[in-house]
Enzyme design. Sequence first.
Site, short mmCIF file in Angstrom:
data_model
loop_
_atom_site.label_atom_id
_atom_site.label_comp_id
_atom_site.label_asym_id
_atom_site.label_seq_id
_atom_site.Cartn_x
_atom_site.Cartn_y
_atom_site.Cartn_z
N ASP A 114 -16.50 34.19 -35.24
CA ASP A 114 -15.62 33.02 -35.25
C ASP A 114 -16.20 31.84 -34.49
OD1 ASP A 114 -13.73 34.32 -36.75
OD2 ASP A 114 -12.62 35.06 -35.01
N GLY B 126 -10.00 19.47 -34.72
CA GLY B 126 -10.83 18.47 -35.38
C GLY B 126 -11.24 18.92 -36.77
N LEU B 127 -11.54 20.21 -36.91
CA LEU B 127 -11.89 20.76 -38.22
C LEU B 127 -10.70 20.66 -39.16
CD1 LEU B 127 -13.77 22.37 -40.10
CD2 LEU B 127 -12.88 24.47 -39.07
N ASP C 27 0.80 -1.22 0.00
CA ASP C 27 0.00 0.00 0.00
C ASP C 27 0.83 1.27 0.00
OD1 ASP C 27 -2.34 -1.33 -0.15
OD2 ASP C 27 -2.86 -1.19 1.96
#
Length: 526
Positions: free
Chosen positions: A290, A425-426, A36
């Site tokens: 935007d 992503g774009l 532990d």
Amino acid sequence: MELTLWTYEGPPHVGAMRVASSMKDIHYVLHAPQGDTYADLLFTMIERRGQRPPVTYTTFQARDLGGDTAELVKRNITEAVERFKPKTLLVGESCTAELIQDQPGALAKGMGFDIPIVNLELPAYSKKENWGASETFYQIIRTLLKDKANEIDKINPQRWKSLGRRPKVNILGPTLLGFRCRDDVIEIQRILSEQGIDTNVVAPLGSSPDDITRLTDADINICLYHEIAETSCEWLKRNCGMEYTTTIPIGIKNTINFINEVHEKLDLPLTNQKELEHKSKLPWYSKSVDSNYLTGKRVFVFGDGTHAIAAAKIAKDELGFEVVGLGTYSREMARQVRAAAKELNIEALITNSYLEVEDAMKKASPELVLGTQMERHSAKRLGIPCSVISTPMHVQDVPARYSPQMGWEGANVIFDDWVHPLMMGLEEHLIDMFKHDFEFVDGHQSHLGHTATKGLDNKVDEHAQSNINVQKKGNIIWTDSGRAELTKVPFFVRGKVKSNTEKYALSKGLPEINDETLYDAKAYFG
């Protein structure tokens, strides 16, 4: 008992370690086997502290179980007190040691030390880490303030006026291994100072037992993280009459609401909301041209209760996203998360299984995931952008730079962390669309790192194949023209488009899906 690869929270003694490690002049004796001691790594590797936690392990082994393990406990307690000379001693046991039933806290109290001893009885098999941190903090406050609470009068939040000083508050809840706690405290102290409010004590982070005894010098308490501080705030309210705030200042609107709540409790004049909004760039951007690309983006949110609820509100009210999933692994915050989900007309997901969360993500087909490091891995497998908003986290989510989540600067950080994955992503989609153009050069570097776009091509191809590989659903067949058209859809929404098109074809009794079916389904679902 359930076998799992990952877990959102550790056992409650890890929560106790977080509180002990956050404080000064305090020591924690943990009755535990050798295995532990791994918890030390959480602080040195992830939190990147230059010192190890103030914890002494009894580290009993299998051969010790045949003898008197209670003597081992007492020897370690004596050595810890003599060596570290703490002003307060915490004594508890790990999940394994709980089975032996040595009761180390009771043993410590019977050893005659002249320092406060906090006996931590943390049920390891029914509770988890955040509860353990909350209970430890509560027991420390209760032990150190119990006598004082019986002697003082109930605290009036407006007493600062008659005392001729500035109002003072306590900031309660931040700990080590919390999500951006260190920077949140700095940001909130800065905001309070601008409003003419002083900070009396920050606890547990950076406080000492002496500081805990000074908590009643403040006029009100700021409950910064409900998972950790709410139980303590309730005790202070019940026994000392100290009011506490409930608004979490994450996001512009909640920060303004937080400031107003503090002002109301202290009887200070309310501030001008329009002036406050200009302290962050997020409100301006969300109203700009935007940001139109981001409006209506589908977002899935999962994390601890405090950050998940706040993230859902920011996503919906401040960035114009559509929240399609909201959940938490924290059972103690389940009621609040369910209430927040109800306001969004969705059903809350309360689970500590990362596989259930991944399944929910697949069904929701989001365009952005806001979650823990586990959701980051799941989102990567599904090809969905992700931003980490909550613990559990990895070292990359504990930046050395100033990076809060709360207040005005926190809103700027959130704005960057959430918007950038969507914009990237774009970019990937544009690369995917034009990669077959004769002018496209394989050697150009990607924003994903120092790898050529060939690696990105392979990744995009994998996304495309994973989303269109199934040729049939029931008796429906995807034709070549249908599959070709589907590959033109951005990979981060392709799964949703595919699912909707198949539903449309089934409802119309169509035997196959071609490009025209895809157009018709798009018009049907909008």
